[in-house]
Design a protein around this motif. Structure first.
Motif, PDB file in Angstrom:
ATOM      1  N   GLN A 198       2.022   2.007  -3.252  1.00  0.00           N
ATOM      2  CA  GLN A 198       0.902   2.316  -4.160  1.00  0.00           C
ATOM      3  C   GLN A 198       0.684   1.233  -5.211  1.00  0.00           C
ATOM      4  O   GLN A 198       0.315   1.503  -6.346  1.00  0.00           O
ATOM      5  CB  GLN A 198       1.098   3.692  -4.806  1.00  0.00           C
ATOM      6  CG  GLN A 198       1.134   4.824  -3.786  1.00  0.00           C
ATOM      7  CD  GLN A 198       1.254   6.196  -4.415  1.00  0.00           C
ATOM      8  OE1 GLN A 198       2.264   6.508  -5.043  1.00  0.00           O
ATOM      9  NE2 GLN A 198       0.219   7.028  -4.235  1.00  0.00           N
ATOM     10  N   VAL A 244      -2.073  -5.200  -3.377  1.00  0.00           N
ATOM     11  CA  VAL A 244      -2.829  -5.041  -2.125  1.00  0.00           C
ATOM     12  C   VAL A 244      -4.122  -5.845  -2.187  1.00  0.00           C
ATOM     13  O   VAL A 244      -4.462  -6.592  -1.264  1.00  0.00           O
ATOM     14  CB  VAL A 244      -3.125  -3.555  -1.855  1.00  0.00           C
ATOM     15  CG1 VAL A 244      -4.167  -3.393  -0.737  1.00  0.00           C
ATOM     16  CG2 VAL A 244      -1.846  -2.815  -1.477  1.00  0.00           C
ATOM     17  N   ASP A 245      -4.861  -5.711  -3.271  1.00  0.00           N
ATOM     18  CA  ASP A 245      -6.139  -6.402  -3.387  1.00  0.00           C
ATOM     19  C   ASP A 245      -5.971  -7.920  -3.462  1.00  0.00           C
ATOM     20  O   ASP A 245      -6.793  -8.671  -2.927  1.00  0.00           O
ATOM     21  CB  ASP A 245      -6.899  -5.892  -4.616  1.00  0.00           C
ATOM     22  CG  ASP A 245      -7.526  -4.525  -4.375  1.00  0.00           C
ATOM     23  OD1 ASP A 245      -7.675  -4.145  -3.195  1.00  0.00           O
ATOM     24  OD2 ASP A 245      -7.860  -3.838  -5.358  1.00  0.00           O
ATOM     25  N   LEU A 295      -1.767  -1.091  -5.907  1.00  0.00           N
ATOM     26  CA  LEU A 295      -3.155  -1.432  -5.582  1.00  0.00           C
ATOM     27  C   LEU A 295      -3.494  -2.872  -5.949  1.00  0.00           C
ATOM     28  O   LEU A 295      -4.175  -3.569  -5.190  1.00  0.00           O
ATOM     29  CB  LEU A 295      -4.104  -0.466  -6.307  1.00  0.00           C
ATOM     30  CG  LEU A 295      -5.601  -0.675  -6.036  1.00  0.00           C
ATOM     31  CD1 LEU A 295      -5.917  -0.510  -4.554  1.00  0.00           C
ATOM     32  CD2 LEU A 295      -6.431   0.299  -6.874  1.00  0.00           C
ATOM     33  N   LYS A 296      -3.036  -3.347  -7.092  1.00  0.00           N
ATOM     34  CA  LYS A 296      -3.343  -4.706  -7.524  1.00  0.00           C
ATOM     35  C   LYS A 296      -2.809  -5.731  -6.517  1.00  0.00           C
ATOM     36  O   LYS A 296      -3.515  -6.670  -6.128  1.00  0.00           O
ATOM     37  CB  LYS A 296      -2.748  -4.961  -8.909  1.00  0.00           C
ATOM     38  CG  LYS A 296      -2.987  -6.363  -9.466  1.00  0.00           C
ATOM     39  CD  LYS A 296      -2.463  -6.448 -10.899  1.00  0.00           C
ATOM     40  CE  LYS A 296      -2.674  -7.842 -11.497  1.00  0.00           C
ATOM     41  NZ  LYS A 296      -1.793  -8.842 -10.882  1.00  0.00           N
ATOM     42  N   THR A 300      -9.797  -3.118   4.057  1.00  0.00           N
ATOM     43  CA  THR A 300      -9.672  -2.795   2.635  1.00  0.00           C
ATOM     44  C   THR A 300      -9.766  -1.291   2.398  1.00  0.00           C
ATOM     45  O   THR A 300      -8.945  -0.707   1.674  1.00  0.00           O
ATOM     46  CB  THR A 300     -10.762  -3.526   1.830  1.00  0.00           C
ATOM     47  OG1 THR A 300     -10.589  -4.948   1.974  1.00  0.00           O
ATOM     48  CG2 THR A 300     -10.693  -3.158   0.353  1.00  0.00           C
ATOM     49  N   ASP A 301     -10.760  -0.660   3.011  1.00  0.00           N
ATOM     50  CA  ASP A 301     -10.906   0.791   2.866  1.00  0.00           C
ATOM     51  C   ASP A 301      -9.660   1.519   3.367  1.00  0.00           C
ATOM     52  O   ASP A 301      -9.172   2.468   2.726  1.00  0.00           O
ATOM     53  CB  ASP A 301     -12.136   1.284   3.631  1.00  0.00           C
ATOM     54  CG  ASP A 301     -13.447   0.818   3.005  1.00  0.00           C
ATOM     55  OD1 ASP A 301     -13.429   0.422   1.824  1.00  0.00           O
ATOM     56  OD2 ASP A 301     -14.473   0.852   3.715  1.00  0.00           O
ATOM     57  N   ALA A 307       0.836  -1.209   0.000  1.00  0.00           N
ATOM     58  CA  ALA A 307       0.000   0.000   0.000  1.00  0.00           C
ATOM     59  C   ALA A 307       0.864   1.248   0.000  1.00  0.00           C
ATOM     60  O   ALA A 307       0.586   2.216  -0.731  1.00  0.00           O
ATOM     61  CB  ALA A 307      -0.937  -0.006   1.206  1.00  0.00           C
ATOM     62  N   CYS A 363      -2.826   3.487   0.114  1.00  0.00           N
ATOM     63  CA  CYS A 363      -2.356   3.332  -1.267  1.00  0.00           C
ATOM     64  C   CYS A 363      -2.518   4.642  -2.050  1.00  0.00           C
ATOM     65  O   CYS A 363      -1.650   5.003  -2.865  1.00  0.00           O
ATOM     66  CB  CYS A 363      -3.146   2.214  -1.938  1.00  0.00           C
ATOM     67  SG  CYS A 363      -2.299   1.429  -3.312  1.00  0.00           S
ATOM     68  N   GLN A 364      -3.567   5.354  -1.787  1.00  0.00           N
ATOM     69  CA  GLN A 364      -3.811   6.610  -2.503  1.00  0.00           C
ATOM     70  C   GLN A 364      -2.768   7.662  -2.167  1.00  0.00           C
ATOM     71  O   GLN A 364      -2.277   8.369  -3.051  1.00  0.00           O
ATOM     72  CB  GLN A 364      -5.201   7.148  -2.166  1.00  0.00           C
ATOM     73  CG  GLN A 364      -6.328   6.484  -2.949  1.00  0.00           C
ATOM     74  CD  GLN A 364      -7.639   7.220  -2.750  1.00  0.00           C
ATOM     75  OE1 GLN A 364      -7.940   7.722  -1.665  1.00  0.00           O
ATOM     76  NE2 GLN A 364      -8.449   7.296  -3.798  1.00  0.00           N
ATOM     77  N   ALA A 380      -6.527   0.301   3.747  1.00  0.00           N
ATOM     78  CA  ALA A 380      -5.364   0.022   2.895  1.00  0.00           C
ATOM     79  C   ALA A 380      -5.442   0.797   1.586  1.00  0.00           C
ATOM     80  O   ALA A 380      -4.427   1.292   1.081  1.00  0.00           O
ATOM     81  CB  ALA A 380      -5.261  -1.484   2.629  1.00  0.00           C
ATOM     82  N   HIS A 381      -6.643   0.928   1.034  1.00  0.00           N
ATOM     83  CA  HIS A 381      -6.801   1.712  -0.188  1.00  0.00           C
ATOM     84  C   HIS A 381      -6.467   3.185   0.070  1.00  0.00           C
ATOM     85  O   HIS A 381      -5.896   3.869  -0.804  1.00  0.00           O
ATOM     86  CB  HIS A 381      -8.227   1.588  -0.709  1.00  0.00           C
ATOM     87  CG  HIS A 381      -8.493   0.276  -1.392  1.00  0.00           C
ATOM     88  ND1 HIS A 381      -9.728  -0.056  -1.909  1.00  0.00           N
ATOM     89  CD2 HIS A 381      -7.690  -0.786  -1.650  1.00  0.00           C
ATOM     90  CE1 HIS A 381      -9.672  -1.262  -2.452  1.00  0.00           C
ATOM     91  NE2 HIS A 381      -8.446  -1.720  -2.300  1.00  0.00           N
TER      92      HIS A 381
END
Length: 449
Positions: A56, A61-62, A58-59, A102-103, A53, A109-110, A105-106
């Motif tokens: 950055q 992380v998910d 994202l892939k 998830t929220d 994260a 990541c942002q 970590a996103h």
């Protein structure tokens, strides 16, 4: 009352959790408070999520988040399918925790920034997930169990990733929450490792800190004993995953156990002993894979003199620090340890002469480069990476006849950078190349035991 702490390998899958439930069922007369870690290797995955994260990615992380969700929901289904109501509630709770993660970590990541507080928020999730599932499984398997949030009880400073608990405030919380939670149920279950800072954000007690949590709970409740359930038969004469022909140690003192943990024996967290010592609570180290085995006991009682175990700490850097003029041992130590304190660097071993100091440090510490730069303003500094410490630990072990000669002979042909004995007389250590450490430790173990 007793404390029962189960580590990650003890709750890693359906069979392991069923064994835990059986073990707890056999302790009901002792009124256990159960403490669980995250499922085996989950904290490592959470560290990966935090790091990806921050980068950055994202892939990635998910993908890691999906693997966590699959593992925990699949485990819940395996364990709880006999009671659809409990299963649905548990899966809903697990998904809610993972949705929140998830929220978060996103969000990291942002912005591409990971503070210690954010890191702690992510890595503390594993214990919440595992404890939800184990508590639900206990109810399905016939033990009425209430889940209790450790973050409401253990209060720490704001170090976050290696938080220091406020023991007085924590003890007051534990005494308030645990008896209330125990009303009307057979078992109260909570988490190791995780806590809350004085500011109210999640914090953690350092990696592998679940043992420390259990000892804090035991101290607060003045428990009759603390049981640490692992995947080995008690405290061994060496790490059986590295060295063959080890044997179980029946009994060690608090001081010996602390020294073993500090020098790399991976049975107890280094901070575990002090809360137990405060209330003179025995700590039993037991094997959840073999629950009838006798294990080992850590107590205040004096124990036999001599070697107990060979410990290996392989995450070590060695520094040779030399003064261009003779300044004396006091000035040498003062310069080195002032720099260590200034840069929050942990020194493990140290030895000194009039113009030379040798120290070992745990590798990868954030303040390491600044520490070395500060030292080089006054001294010449040689840094040797990829080293390991091998330590023989035991009551008054430095008086054991011929021990140093045996260790030196076992290391024959290898580079020995430093030898040190503890002022407590509990250990003798040598520093060698990491690549040779296990082989040398095996030879030392063979010649001593």
């Amino acid at each position: 009352m007793i404390l029962m702490k189960f580590g990650g390998t003890s709750v890693k899958d359906k069979n392991a959790i069923e064994r835990v439930i059986s073990i707890v069922r056999g302790r009901m007369a002792d009124k256990p408070l159960v403490v669980v870690s995250a499922l085996a290797k989950v904290t490592r995955v959470l560290c990966g999520i935090a790091e990806e994260a921050e980068a950055q990615h994202l892939k990635e992380v998910d993908e890691l988040l999906d693997s966590l969700r699959d593992r925990h929901t699949s485990l819940a289904v395996e364990l709880l399918s006999g009671n659809p109501e409990i299963l649905n509630t548990c899966v809903s709770e697990v998904n809610a925790v993972l949705d929140s993660l998830t929220d978060f970590a996103h969000g990291v990541c942002q912005i591409g920034e990971l503070s210690p507080r954010s890191y702690a928020r992510i890595v503390s999730t594993g214990e919440v997930l595992s404890s939800k599932i184990v508590a639900a499984a206990m109810n399905v398997y016939g033990l009425s169990c209430r889940w209790l949030d450790a973050r409401k009880m253990i209060v720490t400073d704001c170090s976050y990733m290696s938080a220091v608990p406020d023991l007085a405030a924590t003890e007051a919380n534990v005494k308030r929450f645990v008896p209330e939670a125990a009303k009307g149920v057979s078992v109260v279950l909570t988490q190791g490792f995780i806590a809350s800072s004085v500011e109210g954000s999640p914090s953690v007690l350092g990696f592998e800190g679940s043992d420390y949590s259990a000892a804090i709970f035991g101290m607060a409740l003045d428990a009759d004993r603390i049981e640490i359930w692992t995947d080995v038969d008690g405290i061994q004469s060496a790490d059986p995953r590295k060295i063959s022909d080890t044997h179980r140690i029946d009994r060690v003192s608090y001081d010996e156990a602390s020294e073993m943990a500090y020098l790399g024996a991976r049975v107890l967290h280094p901070l575990t002993i002090e809360p137990a010592r405060r209330r003179n609570i025995p700590v039993h180290v037991l094997n959840s894979m073999s629950p009838d085995a006798p294990g080992s006991v850590v107590t205040h009682e004096c124990v036999a003199v001599g070697p107990k175990t060979v410990a290996v700490k392989d995450d070590i850097d060695y520094l040779e620090i030399t003064s261009p003029k003779i300044v004396g041992v006091t000035a040498m130590f003062a310069g080195v340890f002032n720099a260590a304190e200034t840069n929050a660097v942990k020194v493990v071993l140290a030895a000194a002469s009039e113009s030379n100091v040798g120290v070992t440090l745990e590798s990868g510490q954030p303040g390491f480069e600044a520490f070395v730069q500060q030292l080089r303003k006054r001294f010449e500094v040689m840094v040797y990476k990829d080293k390991a410490e091998i330590s023989v630990v035991g009551n008054a072990v430095v008086t054991a006849p011929g021990l140093v000669d045996k260790m030196t002979a076992a290391a024959s042909g290898a580079n020995v950078y430093m030898m040190s004995q503890s002022p407590s007389m509990l250990s003798v250590s040598i520093v060698v190349d990491r690549s040779a450490a296990v082989d040398i430790a095996g030879r030392i173990h063979k010649v001593i035991f």
